[in-house]
Design a protein around this motif. Structure first.
Motif, short mmCIF file in Angstrom:
data_model
loop_
_atom_site.label_atom_id
_atom_site.label_comp_id
_atom_site.label_asym_id
_atom_site.label_seq_id
_atom_site.Cartn_x
_atom_site.Cartn_y
_atom_site.Cartn_z
N THR A 1 -2.32 -14.22 2.50
CA THR A 1 -1.47 -12.47 2.45
C THR A 1 -1.95 -12.01 1.40
O THR A 1 -2.28 -12.30 -0.35
N ALA B 1 -2.13 -8.50 1.06
CA ALA B 1 -1.23 -7.81 -0.03
C ALA B 1 0.20 -7.67 0.90
O ALA B 1 0.74 -8.45 2.17
N ARG B 2 1.40 -7.15 0.60
CA ARG B 2 2.43 -7.04 1.08
C ARG B 2 2.09 -6.53 2.25
O ARG B 2 1.99 -5.52 2.78
N ASN B 3 3.27 -7.33 3.39
CA ASN B 3 3.60 -7.75 4.64
C ASN B 3 1.67 -7.50 5.70
O ASN B 3 1.28 -6.75 6.64
N GLN B 4 0.90 -7.88 4.80
CA GLN B 4 -1.22 -7.51 5.35
C GLN B 4 -1.74 -9.06 5.17
O GLN B 4 -1.26 -9.64 4.46
N THR B 5 -1.95 -10.07 6.85
CA THR B 5 -2.54 -10.79 6.22
C THR B 5 -4.15 -10.75 7.36
O THR B 5 -4.41 -9.98 7.61
N VAL B 6 -5.31 -11.45 6.19
CA VAL B 6 -6.30 -11.66 7.12
C VAL B 6 -6.26 -13.33 7.43
O VAL B 6 -6.38 -14.08 6.93
N TYR C 1 -11.00 -9.34 -1.06
CA TYR C 1 -9.78 -9.58 -0.86
C TYR C 1 -9.51 -9.92 -2.11
O TYR C 1 -10.21 -11.05 -3.72
#
Length: 236
Positions: A203, A205-210, A228
């Motif tokens: 995770t 950022a909020r609601n973002q995953t890589v 990141y």
């Protein structure tokens, strides 16, 4: 941040340039790839905590294709050095033969706007020089010895002995590798701690995953990609 050698591990002290936010022992929220050993240290009525970071190799550089290695485990603090901790050690130091260029500030202003001050004793100490930071690390070591009766050796020395005067800026400062006192992180130690990831999907950022980088291959050990925010957000 600072570090110091304890048996087979070293404890670290962090700083961030150019403001030099002193990151005592490290700014670190969790290590997923190692046993999560935790250590506490008291200075007066204040207690700060450190985590044991692993040794090993990790992907590095802006392309994530380089590999770097940290040969020894090291202790790293859970938070940057707060102004409160800085001031306790600083006050003792100036009464005991230490000299600084800057007294430090609590927190900072955002974008230089005084109306957006982020200050308080629990905020990181800022506006100190690199020389201030290493002198402070030595002061922390000697103050810790004074309080606890320990025999930690200050890490930073000049041709005159233990480096206690930041106003005498000199390139003739040695880092005693076998010294057991508090010190700053190396760049590799910092990057290893910052890149450590708790799981395969990170995770950022909020609601973002890589996806994390699995290294070594098929090891199920994951690292945060370059550019990141640190993936070290798992449970401590």
């Amino acid at each position: 941040m600072i570090t110091r050698k304890i048996t087979s591990a070293r404890k670290l002290c962090w700083l961030i340039s150019p403001l030099f936010v002193l990151l005592l022992l490290g700014w670190f929220t969790g290590i997923a790839n190692a046993s999560l050993n935790r250590d506490s240290h008291s200075i007066g009525d204040l207690t700060f905590f450190m985590r044991l970071a692993p040794s090993g190799s990790f992907p590095a550089g802006s392309t994530n294709e380089d590999a770097r290695t940290v040969k020894e485990r090291f202790w790293i603090a859970e938070t940057p050095v707060t102004y409160e901790l800085w001031l306790i050690v600083y006050s003792w130091a100036i009464d005991n033969g230490y000299f600084f260029i800057n007294a430090g500030k609590q927190g900072s202003t955002y974008g230089g706007n005084e109306s957006t001050q982020l200050t308080g004793p629990q905020h990181p100490v800022t506006t100190i020089t690199w020389y201030d930071s290493i002198v402070w690390c030595n002061a922390l070591t000697e103050y810790y010895n004074f309080i606890h009766g320990t025999t930690l050796q200050p890490v930073y020395r000049s041709h005159e002995g233990v480096y206690r005067n930041a106003t005498t800026e000199t390139h003739l400062i040695s880092d005693e590798k076998d010294a057991t006192g508090f010190r700053l992180l190396t760049s590799n130690e910092w990057e290893l701690a910052a890149r450590t990831a708790p799981r395969a999907m990170i995770t950022v950022a909020r609601n973002q995953t890589v996806p994390g980088i699995e290294y070594p291959a098929n090891s199920r050990i994951y690292w945060t990609p370059f550019d990141y925010a640190s993936g070290a957000t798992g449970p401590a």
